[in-house]
Write a protein that holds these residues in place. Structure first.
Motif, PDB file in Angstrom:
ATOM      1  N   LYS A  25       0.877  -0.976   0.205  1.00 55.68           N
ATOM      2  CA  LYS A  25       0.003   0.150   0.009  1.00 55.68           C
ATOM      3  C   LYS A  25       0.912   1.548   0.191  1.00 55.68           C
ATOM      4  CE  LYS A  25      -0.537   0.083   5.182  1.00 55.68           C
ATOM      5  NZ  LYS A  25      -1.411   0.315   6.478  1.00 55.68           N
ATOM      6  N   GLU A  45      -2.797  -4.545   0.509  1.00 56.78           N
ATOM      7  CA  GLU A  45      -3.589  -3.397  -0.042  1.00 56.78           C
ATOM      8  C   GLU A  45      -4.607  -3.072   0.961  1.00 56.78           C
ATOM      9  OE1 GLU A  45      -2.534  -0.939  -2.319  1.00 56.78           O
ATOM     10  OE2 GLU A  45      -0.144  -2.468  -2.582  1.00 56.78           O
ATOM     11  N   GLU A  50      -7.012   2.669  -4.777  1.00 56.16           N
ATOM     12  CA  GLU A  50      -5.373   1.772  -5.207  1.00 56.16           C
ATOM     13  C   GLU A  50      -4.830   0.338  -5.419  1.00 56.16           C
ATOM     14  OE1 GLU A  50      -0.884   2.093  -2.647  1.00 56.16           O
ATOM     15  OE2 GLU A  50      -2.875   3.293  -2.266  1.00 56.16           O
TER      16      GLU A  50
END
Length: 222
Positions: A25, A45, A50
């Motif tokens: 992340k 993540e 994202e």
């Protein structure tokens, strides 16, 4: 030390029975690809948008773990794209993951997040809340999720005694659930705890998943 070197080092240090989640992340796809080329296949993540952007462009054999707080209004986009959702912190979220998985025609593997740390801000079921939920048995009607274990975080402190107590507590909860046949959780085999600064303590206390970020990728850019 380069990312590839860090990956190789951790695969030497961490027992082969323990899965390493490279916490990617806030790091760019190029850095993830460098870790991938060094043999890492599991990445973590924590932000939906994202994650979706990275998942589209990175190799398809990556096994993605979603490890961040998952808001109920952001569940749908990640369904069918994760190998494991580690951060299921409420019955409501579990029900929604089941519903969206059923619609998508998939079965989602999840961990229940347990709150044992001293910080109020961390998410998760409190232990007594978790047992109350399991004792209802309502989760047995959820056919599109598999409860595969627990995830938790220790108190954010340099006090190793405190951190060790948190990990022992988590492992005790895990064992009580795993060993209780009444819960009927045949896939309950995974305990995710420990990060870059405390993974060794976590493994010593029974973790079989560790989440390593800064020790692999360096400090994050927020």
């Amino acid at each position: 030390m380069a990312i590839a070197d860090n990956i190789r080092l951790f695969h030497e240090l961490v027992p082969p029975t323990v899965e390493i989640v490279a916490v990617s992340k806030f790091h760019p796809s190029e850095m993830i690809l460098e870790a991938y080329q060094a043999g890492q296949r599991v990445f973590g993540e924590s932000r939906v948008q994202e994650f979706i952007e990275k998942e589209k462009i990175l190799p398809k054999d990556i096994r993605w773990h979603f490890i961040g707080h998952l808001q109920t209004n952001k569940v749908k986009p990640i369904i069918g794209k994760t190998s494991l959702i580690e951060s299921v912190d409420s019955q409501r979220l579990l029900n929604l993951i089941n519903k969206e998985s059923e619609i998508a025609g998939v079965r989602s593997d999840v961990l229940l997040q347990v709150h044992v740390a001293q910080e109020v801000a961390k998410f998760g079921f409190y232990p007594e809340e978790l047992f109350d939920f399991l004792n209802t048995g309502v989760y047995k009607n959820l056919n599109s999720v598999r409860i595969c274990g627990l995830m938790g975080m220790a108190t954010n402190t340099d006090d190793e005694t405190r951190v060790k107590k948190d990990f022992i507590h988590l492992h005790d909860i895990y064992k009580k659930i795993k060993e209780n046949d009444a819960y009927d959780l045949p896939n309950f085999t995974r305990l995710s705890m420990g990060m870059s600064g405390d993974w060794q303590l976590a493994v010593a206390e029974g973790a079989n998943i560790v989440r390593i970020g800064s020790a692999i990728f360096g400090d994050r850019t927020y």
